[in-house]
Every structure is written in C-alpha cells, then in structure tokens.
Design an enzyme around this catalytic site. Structure first.
Site, short mmCIF file in Angstrom:
data_model
loop_
_atom_site.label_atom_id
_atom_site.label_comp_id
_atom_site.label_asym_id
_atom_site.label_seq_id
_atom_site.Cartn_x
_atom_site.Cartn_y
_atom_site.Cartn_z
N ASP A 239 0.87 -1.18 0.00
CA ASP A 239 0.00 0.00 0.00
C ASP A 239 0.91 1.23 0.00
OD1 ASP A 239 0.88 0.31 2.62
OD2 ASP A 239 -1.12 0.32 3.51
N CYS B 57 3.20 -3.10 4.03
CA CYS B 57 2.32 -1.99 4.38
C CYS B 57 2.97 -1.29 5.57
CB CYS B 57 0.88 -2.45 4.64
SG CYS B 57 0.61 -3.46 6.11
N THR C 119 2.54 -1.66 8.91
CA THR C 119 2.94 -2.62 9.94
C THR C 119 3.21 -4.01 9.39
OG1 THR C 119 0.63 -3.22 10.26
CG2 THR C 119 1.50 -1.46 11.68
N HIS D 247 9.31 -24.14 8.85
CA HIS D 247 8.24 -24.83 9.58
C HIS D 247 6.85 -24.63 8.98
CE1 HIS D 247 10.48 -25.48 13.67
NE2 HIS D 247 11.21 -25.84 12.63
N ASN D 248 6.60 -23.43 8.43
CA ASN D 248 5.24 -23.13 7.95
C ASN D 248 5.13 -23.19 6.43
OD1 ASN D 248 5.72 -20.39 10.16
ND2 ASN D 248 4.66 -22.28 10.75
N HIS E 151 6.13 -31.19 10.32
CA HIS E 151 5.85 -29.89 9.67
C HIS E 151 4.89 -30.07 8.50
CE1 HIS E 151 8.74 -28.26 12.33
NE2 HIS E 151 9.77 -28.90 11.78
#
Ligand code: RB5
Length: 148
Positions: A7, A64, A66, A97-98, A133
């Site tokens: 943004d 953005c 944050t 891991h993700n 995982h």
C-alpha cells in the site's frame, strides 16, 4: 517469479526490494501500488496473493505500514500462508516450519536494511520436509477446505 505488492505506506520499501531483486537477478511482477497516494491494502494483497495461489508466481512479498493488515488480507486467499516478519529468525523459521509463501513486512516497523535481509533469507530458505511440519501445514489446508 516473485509477486510484489504494497500500500502507500509500504511503497518506498517495495521499491527498495525491487532494486535488491534486480541486483540479484531475481524476476518479479509488481502488482502495485505505484505511488505514495493513499490506497486500501486489501486490493494489493488480493492481487499479489492470487498470483501466488494460482501458481503464476512462486512466492510473494507484501509491505504496508505494519505488515499486519496486508498479511491478514493475504491470508484470506486459499493456499496462502503469509507471515509478518521483523527478524531474521522468524523469516527463516516461517519458511522451514510453515512453508510460508508470502513474506509481509512493516515499512514503519523495520529498517530497509533489515527488510532486505529478511527478503534474502525468505527467498533462499527451503521448507523442511519433516513429517511433523508437513502434517501441520496439511492441517492448515484442511482448515481451508472446511475439514477442521
Ligand atoms: C496505512 O496507514 C496503514 O494502516 C497500513 O499501511 C497498514 O499498516 C495496516 O495494517
């Protein structure tokens, strides 16, 4: 191919990321926004996230103020695992891991130098193919399909 989006608050950081990607010969598609004029982050999160979810781009990077709003929006798209990171350890672990496929950062939270370090880590770290995982990422997919 890396999908980029931001943004108005994230625009300067996205431009710095483009310069970095140019310097390492990494190709990208820039889904905007293209200036510091105020815009709504869900629009650019959606464009970027759909490009990743559809396989047009392998990974995405969103910025953005944050990193939070744009990550919440990106995570609404099926197939997206978007992670807000402010430190190197998190950027590494969210790949390992993700199997995160979108890195989100806050241009008002971290320095440009730190952000470029996180981009480097995010793009060069592979997901771990360890059973626990894989099982947990599969559970995230099951949630998207209403199975959990
Ligand atoms: C824009 O002012 C700001 O709200 C946005 O960039 C982001 O930080 C939202 O999460």
């Amino acid at each position: 191919m890396i999908a980029l989006g931001c943004d108005h608050a994230g625009y300067p950081l996205k431009e710095a990321i483009k310069q970095y990607l140019d310097s390492i010969g990494e190709q990208y598609t820039d889904f905007g926004t293209y200036s510091e004029e105020s815009v709504d982050y869900p629009i650019f999160a959606a464009k970027t996230a759909h490009a990743v979810a559809d396989g047009e781009c392998e990974k995405g990077i969103l910025c953005c103020g944050t990193g939070i709003g744009i990550s919440i929006a990106a995570n609404k798209v099926k197939g997206i695992r978007a992670a807000v990171c402010s430190d190197a350890f998190s950027a590494e672990m969210t790949r390992k891991h993700n199997d995160a496929n979108i890195l989100c950062m806050g241009a008002r939270v971290i320095s440009e130098e730190k952000a470029l370090e996180l981009v480097r880590i995010f793009l060069t770290t592979d997901a771990l193919h360890e059973e626990r995982h894989l099982r947990r990422v599969q559970m995230l997919k099951d949630m998207e399909n209403g199975k959990m």
